[in-house]
Scaffold this active site. Structure first.
Site, PDB file in Angstrom:
ATOM      1  N   CYS A   2       0.834  -1.204   0.000  1.00 38.77           N
ATOM      2  CA  CYS A   2       0.000   0.000   0.000  1.00 38.77           C
ATOM      3  C   CYS A   2       0.871   1.256   0.000  1.00 38.77           C
ATOM      4  CB  CYS A   2      -0.859   0.021   1.253  1.00 38.77           C
ATOM      5  SG  CYS A   2      -1.843  -1.462   1.450  1.00 38.77           S
ATOM      6  N   ARG A  27       4.818   0.203  -6.641  1.00 36.17           N
ATOM      7  CA  ARG A  27       4.805  -0.755  -5.528  1.00 36.17           C
ATOM      8  C   ARG A  27       3.751  -1.834  -5.723  1.00 36.17           C
ATOM      9  NH1 ARG A  27       6.377   2.751  -0.646  1.00 36.17           N
ATOM     10  NH2 ARG A  27       5.024   1.479   0.605  1.00 36.17           N
ATOM     11  N   TRP A  74      -2.995  -2.515  -1.531  1.00 39.83           N
ATOM     12  CA  TRP A  74      -2.626  -3.862  -1.958  1.00 39.83           C
ATOM     13  C   TRP A  74      -3.209  -4.769  -0.894  1.00 39.83           C
ATOM     14  CZ3 TRP A  74       0.580  -8.147  -0.877  1.00 39.83           C
ATOM     15  CH2 TRP A  74       0.826  -8.960  -1.996  1.00 39.83           C
ATOM     16  N   ASN A  98      -1.526   1.737   6.070  1.00 36.04           N
ATOM     17  CA  ASN A  98      -0.680   0.629   5.618  1.00 36.04           C
ATOM     18  C   ASN A  98      -0.390  -0.225   6.835  1.00 36.04           C
ATOM     19  OD1 ASN A  98      -0.543   1.986   3.219  1.00 36.04           O
ATOM     20  ND2 ASN A  98       1.645   2.495   3.364  1.00 36.04           N
ATOM     21  N   GLY A  99      -0.328  -1.538   6.661  1.00 37.39           N
ATOM     22  CA  GLY A  99       0.033  -2.401   7.778  1.00 37.39           C
ATOM     23  C   GLY A  99      -1.088  -3.350   8.139  1.00 37.39           C
ATOM     24  N   GLU A 481      17.615 -23.597  -5.239  1.00 36.01           N
ATOM     25  CA  GLU A 481      17.185 -22.204  -5.388  1.00 36.01           C
ATOM     26  C   GLU A 481      18.392 -21.308  -5.730  1.00 36.01           C
ATOM     27  OE1 GLU A 481      14.605 -20.701  -5.907  1.00 36.01           O
ATOM     28  OE2 GLU A 481      14.870 -18.644  -5.279  1.00 36.01           O
ATOM     29  N   LYS A 485      18.616 -19.015  -9.055  1.00 39.73           N
ATOM     30  CA  LYS A 485      18.861 -17.557  -9.028  1.00 39.73           C
ATOM     31  C   LYS A 485      20.014 -17.219  -9.965  1.00 39.73           C
ATOM     32  CE  LYS A 485      16.020 -16.285  -7.725  1.00 39.73           C
ATOM     33  NZ  LYS A 485      14.909 -17.021  -7.429  1.00 39.73           N
ATOM     34  N   GLU A 488      19.017 -17.542 -13.631  1.00 41.75           N
ATOM     35  CA  GLU A 488      18.030 -16.549 -14.059  1.00 41.75           C
ATOM     36  C   GLU A 488      18.658 -15.208 -14.409  1.00 41.75           C
ATOM     37  OE1 GLU A 488      13.804 -17.325 -11.837  1.00 41.75           O
ATOM     38  OE2 GLU A 488      15.463 -16.772 -10.541  1.00 41.75           O
ATOM     39  N   HIS A 504      27.915 -39.770  -7.597  1.00 40.90           N
ATOM     40  CA  HIS A 504      27.248 -40.590  -8.624  1.00 40.90           C
ATOM     41  C   HIS A 504      27.200 -39.883  -9.970  1.00 40.90           C
ATOM     42  CE1 HIS A 504      26.233 -43.562  -5.656  1.00 40.90           C
ATOM     43  NE2 HIS A 504      25.743 -42.610  -4.874  1.00 40.90           N
ATOM     44  N   LYS A 603       7.560 -12.549 -14.935  1.00 34.17           N
ATOM     45  CA  LYS A 603       7.289 -12.602 -13.496  1.00 34.17           C
ATOM     46  C   LYS A 603       6.147 -13.566 -13.200  1.00 34.17           C
ATOM     47  CE  LYS A 603       7.821 -11.350  -9.288  1.00 34.17           C
ATOM     48  NZ  LYS A 603       8.946 -12.055  -8.667  1.00 34.17           N
TER      49      LYS A 603
END
Ligand code: G6P
Length: 608
Positions: A2, A27, A74, A98-99, A481, A485, A488, A504, A603
């Protein structure tokens, strides 16, 4: 996330609020609104969807006023919709927030018992009612905000309007950014510098517990008890694009650094350390996934790596069998699904086509469905029986970072919750784990302080054209991961293996041109990993290790070693993954790549 803007001064606030909101749009948001004080009343316009919808509404139904507030929302509490958009109004008040208000259910019940009725699903509306009640007793605007907020638990940045005080804004902060920008005969409130830089470069950054009474020519700041506090005015030198990234050169780096806060947000209100319990939404509780014969987790990309970690955690602590699949495989392999199964779909965006299709398949077969998702009311949560929302706020960088660690936080809480419900761990163990998790954000901060050290290491790895990532147990998904990264955003080949599987096959690749990134903090498999590394060393391999602080044995084998604190095993992945994100980021930056929008990637993948 937000965004907030407020204005008080001689000009018409409407265009200022709208241009501020457009500066906050980066945002991410799902609705927007503004309110102004005008002729003893408050006028308000809100619209679901893009800011253009709000602008269109104002064209047909214009308004003006010299004091006003604006918000991009948001969704966190309540679906994205016009009625849930801010400003939220009650009586003489309009507020933007916000929050997350943690005790909003208790406050709502209490207000209902006194005859209050609510028109939105938001926690924010509760605060507007609370302020109004306090005002009836005092007729003091700032005093009413202070009195109301003393009853509120949680995080907030709030800016309020009161029709009895048409030349004043009251702003309050607790654990959410909020600043006052000081102009010439006019002042602003904003959650983010980007909203106000076009007007002022003098800012007061409010601190937790501050309440600011903002008029055109004065700003008075007190604490919640009304005691005056002094805050410095700071000069800002950023340009506007830097402000959107809060001074970071890329969204990805900003999002990496946001992780301690986002983990705090995801834990907020859900951890009851004293009781050794995890507090989940009623809808999730009602699913009783812990009674399922088996859990099936399905996801794509980074979310799939979180799912793999979820398997380790849920099986280890709750002793429930868990299967994990990549969504594009699961949907076509004729999986066996029964009504005794629990199905968990993990998706940052909530829109990934393959994951969504799997969820629908599970639905057809009668499984109970939980979503773990970041975007409220997106397709996957809408189709699920219940949703555990990660609170990462919008993730803009294509390479996922904070979405991953908040998914991890969510799965960790679910694992402890299932474990307690099944009595697979006792209260003391749950208390110990929850206490260890509570310390994660500070520990993450300390890892992030090593960013320059990681960059120096990246500098030495620039010529490598392939990387091997190794990890065992909880650290195998982290190795996957880390390799993802790296691929990507650096476009350098990388693959991950369980450390014990290296002999192996991949061991044939080891030489001094293949950096081996190993995650090996002290845990029950440490000794085994150490032997695997001796095998790498013996073949002239270059080892970059993530190691427990002061682990000289391992550090001696490494070309570079990155320390994490000696901590519970459950905490280690939150820390080790940060080094891998930073390593990929710095390598990509040194190579001059487009980090936030890497080639060929999207995305959100809404096609098969
Ligand atoms: C794309 C993104 C990844 C993401 C994956 C799954 O590939 O680039 O960062 O992990 O989709 O997305 P989801 O929104 O379902 O988590």
């Amino acid at each position: 996330m937000c965004g907030i803007i407020g204005y008080v001064g001689p000009r018409d606030s409407v265009p200022i609020l709208l241009s501020g909101l457009s500066r906050l749009a980066y945002r991410g948001y799902d609705s927007a609104g503004i309110a102004v004080c005008h002729e003893g009343d408050i006028d308000c316009r809100r619209a679901h969807g893009k800011l253009e919808n709000l602008i269109e509404r104002l064209k047909h139904d214009p308004m003006r006023g010299r004091t006003g507030i604006g918000h991009t929302r948001w969704a966190t509490h309540g679906r994205p919709s016009e009625s849930n958009a801010h400003p939220q109004r009650f009586g003489k008040f309009a507020i933007v927030h916000n929050g997350i208000i943690e005790n909003f259910l208790d406050l709502r019940e209490e207000l209902r018992a006194h005859g209050h009725e609510f028109v939105s699903e938001t926690d924010t509306e509760i605060v507007a009612h609370l302020i109004s009640d306090c005002y009836d007793a005092t007729h003091d605007f700032a005093g009413a905000v202070r009195m109301a907020l003393r009853r509120v638990r949680g995080s907030y940045a709030i800016v309020a309007l009161c029709s009895d005080f048409p030349d004043e804004l009251v702003a309050a902060r607790n654990q959410c950014p909020l600043l006052v920008a000081v102009g010439e005969g006019e002042n602003f409130a904003a959650s983010d510098l980007a909203a106000v830089l076009a007007h002022s470069r003098q800012a007061i950054f409010l601190e937790d517990g501050d309440i600011a009474q903002i008029r055109a020519s004065s700003v008075v700041i007190t604490d919640l008890s009304g005691e005056h506090v002094e805050r410095k005015i700071q000069s800002i030198e950023w340009d506007i694009s830097a402000a959107e990234k809060q001074g970071y050169p890329h969204y990805m780096l900003k999002e990496i650094h946001e992780q301690p806060q986002k983990i705090t947000d995801t834990f907020r209100g859900r951890m009851l350390e004293a009781e050794g319990e995890v507090n989940l939404d009623e809808n999730i509780e009602k699913l009783h996934l812990e009674t399922c014969r088996r859990l099936q987790i399905v996801a794509c990309g980074t979310s799939y790596h979180a799912a793999l970690l979820g398997k380790y955690l849920i099986e280890q602590y709750a002793r429930i069998p868990v299967d994990v699949d990549v969504a594009s495989e699961y949907r076509y392999r004729q999986p066996i699904i029964t009504p005794d199964d629990g199905f968990i779909a993990i998706s940052q965006s909530g829109e990934t086509a393959d994951t969504y299709a799997c969820l629908k398949l599970a639905r057809q077969h009668g499984a109970k469905i939980l979503a773990i998702c970041n975007v409220m009311d997106s397709s996957i949560p809408r189709a699920a029986d219940a949703t555990f929302y990660t609170r990462a706020d919008p993730e803009i960088g294509v390479a996922s970072t904070k979405a991953f660690t908040t998914q991890l936080a969510s799965l960790t809480l679910l694992a402890i919750h299932f474990a307690r419900r099944k009595n697979a761990i006792d209260v003391a163990t749950a208390q110990r784990l929850l206490r260890a998790l509570r310390a994660v954000p500070q520990q993450m901060e300390r890892v992030l302080e090593q960013s320059d050290h990681v960059r120096a290491c990246a500098q030495k790895l620039l010529r490598a054209n392939s990387f091997l990532f190794l990890g065992r147990n909880l650290h195998y998904p982290i190795a996957l991961e880390g390799a993802l990264k790296l691929k990507e955003i650096t476009y350098i080949h990388a693959e991950a293996y369980p450390s014990g599987e290296m002999k192996h096959g991949p061991i044939a690749l080891i030489d001094d041109r293949l950096p081996v990134i190993v995650i090996a903090p002290k845990n029950p498999t440490y000794e085994k990993t150490l032997s695997n590394l001796q095998e790498v060393k013996a073949r002239g391999g270059r080892i970059i290790g993530i190691v427990t602080q002061d682990d000289d044995r391992l550090t001696r084998v490494c070309e570079s070693a990155f320390p994490i604190e000696d901590c519970e095993e459950i905490v280690q992945p939150f820390l080790s993954v940060l080094y891998l994100q930073l390593l990929a980021y710095h390598l990509a930056d040194l190579l001059g790549n487009d980090i936030d929008q890497p080639r060929n990637l999207a995305k959100s993948v809404t096609v098969e």
